[in-house]
Design a protein around this motif. Structure first.
Motif, PDB file in Angstrom:
ATOM      1  N   PRO A   1       0.842  -1.209   0.000  1.00 31.72           N
ATOM      2  CA  PRO A   1       0.000   0.000   0.000  1.00 31.72           C
ATOM      3  C   PRO A   1       0.874   1.256   0.000  1.00 31.72           C
ATOM      4  O   PRO A   1       1.920   1.301   0.648  1.00 31.72           O
ATOM      5  N   VAL A   2       0.448   2.279  -0.713  1.00 38.49           N
ATOM      6  CA  VAL A   2       1.208   3.524  -0.814  1.00 38.49           C
ATOM      7  C   VAL A   2       0.263   4.713  -0.693  1.00 38.49           C
ATOM      8  O   VAL A   2      -0.957   4.583  -0.862  1.00 38.49           O
ATOM      9  N   LYS A   3       0.868   5.863  -0.387  1.00 35.58           N
ATOM     10  CA  LYS A   3       0.142   7.128  -0.395  1.00 35.58           C
ATOM     11  C   LYS A   3       0.723   7.993  -1.514  1.00 35.58           C
ATOM     12  O   LYS A   3       1.943   8.116  -1.630  1.00 35.58           O
ATOM     13  N   THR A   4      -0.157   8.558  -2.296  1.00 37.50           N
ATOM     14  CA  THR A   4       0.267   9.356  -3.444  1.00 37.50           C
ATOM     15  C   THR A   4       0.228  10.838  -3.116  1.00 37.50           C
ATOM     16  O   THR A   4      -0.533  11.283  -2.247  1.00 37.50           O
ATOM     17  N   GLY A   5       1.077  11.588  -3.835  1.00 36.69           N
ATOM     18  CA  GLY A   5       1.124  13.035  -3.682  1.00 36.69           C
ATOM     19  C   GLY A   5       0.783  13.727  -4.980  1.00 36.69           C
ATOM     20  O   GLY A   5      -0.258  13.453  -5.592  1.00 36.69           O
ATOM     21  N   GLU A   6       1.685  14.604  -5.415  1.00 38.73           N
ATOM     22  CA  GLU A   6       1.449  15.374  -6.626  1.00 38.73           C
ATOM     23  C   GLU A   6       1.460  14.470  -7.859  1.00 38.73           C
ATOM     24  O   GLU A   6       2.255  13.535  -7.958  1.00 38.73           O
ATOM     25  N   VAL A   7       0.556  14.757  -8.774  1.00 38.97           N
ATOM     26  CA  VAL A   7       0.512  14.075 -10.069  1.00 38.97           C
ATOM     27  C   VAL A   7       0.996  15.067 -11.119  1.00 38.97           C
ATOM     28  O   VAL A   7       0.382  16.113 -11.328  1.00 38.97           O
ATOM     29  N   THR A   8       2.122  14.766 -11.749  1.00 39.49           N
ATOM     30  CA  THR A   8       2.714  15.653 -12.736  1.00 39.49           C
ATOM     31  C   THR A   8       2.808  14.937 -14.077  1.00 39.49           C
ATOM     32  O   THR A   8       2.384  13.776 -14.214  1.00 39.49           O
TER      33      THR A   8
END
Length: 398
Positions: A354-361
């Motif tokens: 499982p991961v946590k996502t941040g900015e989508v570029t």
């Protein structure tokens, strides 16, 4: 009877002897078949042991190759960690950073000349247009003559005072006369100052008949023509951009405004142009529109002919940077349990992380937690894997 009995008994013995021979023959057949089967089993067992020993001695045996080739091949990446810039995008309208409306400062009158056009560069105090001043000029000349008369009277009064002071010692004139001549001289000097002030006032009024630029800048619009009657109520005749400085007023969401501050860098692209202009945010709106929950960020830009006030443009504002793991969007999966990726462990088995996502570029998705960057992450086809599934990883070249 005896003969028949004997024959019958002989026949019985013959039939018994034939049956016994048949049984013996069959017994030998079965024994032969058993021996053949046993020999075949022994040979197969010996051959199996020999092949197994060869496979054990050679890890690249045929069975191993076939088993390996049946494993699914997946592309994996080792992303590492990189600095990811937080980019906020927005659109807005180009405008002069400091727009200066110019109108009539004096009494007004009929415009005689217009000296500039939109797009002209002007300096501070430069005349943009002139207003007829024929009457005012005559008044100024009259006041200039009054100044000269007052100055002549003052010089005469000063000369008379000086001559009288020379006669006081001889007793030819009293001190009272000296006092009167001194007063006359002072009055003459005062009249000079009054005349000069009146002339200066008229000259200042006449100068205000000229429509002048309040500061150096670029002429944006012109709203007056020769022959037009103007006054202080005529409104704006010219619009200037102070110093030619431009800006983009872009509307941003309330959450995005919290991430930026004055001084951050921005890139502005006018609509219909591929040229990118560098700028920086110089003001962030302190007020949020309660209707759309947006505020305005103002991006300062240097002058360029392609930046036309009123035009539409887009902005990319760099709101900061973080160090994180960057993955392609195809590597990140999502379900009811949240976002996750598949990592290939040391045994080449798929492990769900499982991961946590941040900015989508444009370069991918920033992973804020869950990965260190040293793992072998499945770049594609993660949706077709199951936890614990054995795969054949293929590292993707950077």
């Amino acid at each position: 009877m005896n003969y028949e009995a004997k024959m019958f008994g002989r026949q019985d013995r013959l039939e018994f002897s034939g049956d016994e021979g048949t049984r013996k023959s069959r017994r030998w057949i079965w024994i032969t078949l058993g021996v053949i089967v046993a020999a075949g089993v022994l040979a197969f067992f010996l051959m199996g042991r020999s092949g197994g020993a060869e496979k054990a001695a050679s890890p690249t045996g045929a069975a191993g190759k076939d088993g390996r080739s049946q494993l699914p091949t997946v592309t994996v990446i080792s992303p590492g960690r990189s600095t990811v810039a937080t980019i906020i995008t927005g659109t807005g309208t180009l405008a002069a950073r400091r727009e200066m409306p110019v109108g009539v400062a004096g009494e007004g009158g009929m415009v005689t000349r217009v000296l500039v056009e939109p797009g002209s560069w002007v300096s501070a105090g430069q005349v943009l247009a002139t207003v007829d001043r024929s009457v005012q000029s005559q008044t100024a000349e009259s006041l200039a003559a009054s100044v000269r008369v007052a100055e002549a009277d003052a010089r005469l009064a000063q000369s008379e005072l000086e001559r009288a002071q020379k006669l006081v010692s001889g007793g030819f004139i009293s001190k009272a006369d000296i006092d009167r001549k001194t007063a006359t001289r002072d009055q003459a000097n005062a009249r000079v100052r009054v005349a000069r002030a009146q002339f200066a006032e008229t000259a200042a009024r006449n100068r205000r008949l000229d429509i002048r630029a309040p500061a150096a800048g670029l002429v944006l619009t012109r709203g007056v023509e020769p022959g037009q009657i103007v006054s202080s109520g005529s409104g704006v005749l010219f619009r200037l951009a102070m110093g030619g400085q431009m800006e983009l007023r872009t509307q941003l969401a309330e959450s995005d405004l919290q991430k930026i501050h004055a001084g951050v860098q921005a890139e502005v692209t006018p609509t219909g142009s591929a040229k990118v202009f560098k700028g920086e945010v110089w003001q962030v709106s302190p007020v949020i529109d309660p209707q759309n929950r947006q505020g305005i960020a103002r991006v300062a830009l240097s002058y360029d002919p392609a930046l036309r006030p009123g035009g539409f443009a887009s902005a990319r504002i760099t709101a900061g940077a973080v160090t994180a793991v960057m993955l392609p969007q195809s590597a990140v999966q999502s379900d009811n349990g949240g976002n996750y990726v598949y990592v290939i462990d040391a045994k080449d088995q798929a492990v769900r992380v499982p991961v946590k996502t941040g900015e989508v570029t444009e370069t991918g998705v920033a992973i804020t937690s869950g990965l260190t960057g040293n793992e072998r992450v499945v770049a594609t086809a993660g949706a077709f894997l199951t936890p614990g599934q054995k795969v054949k990883p293929q590292l993707q070249a950077k």
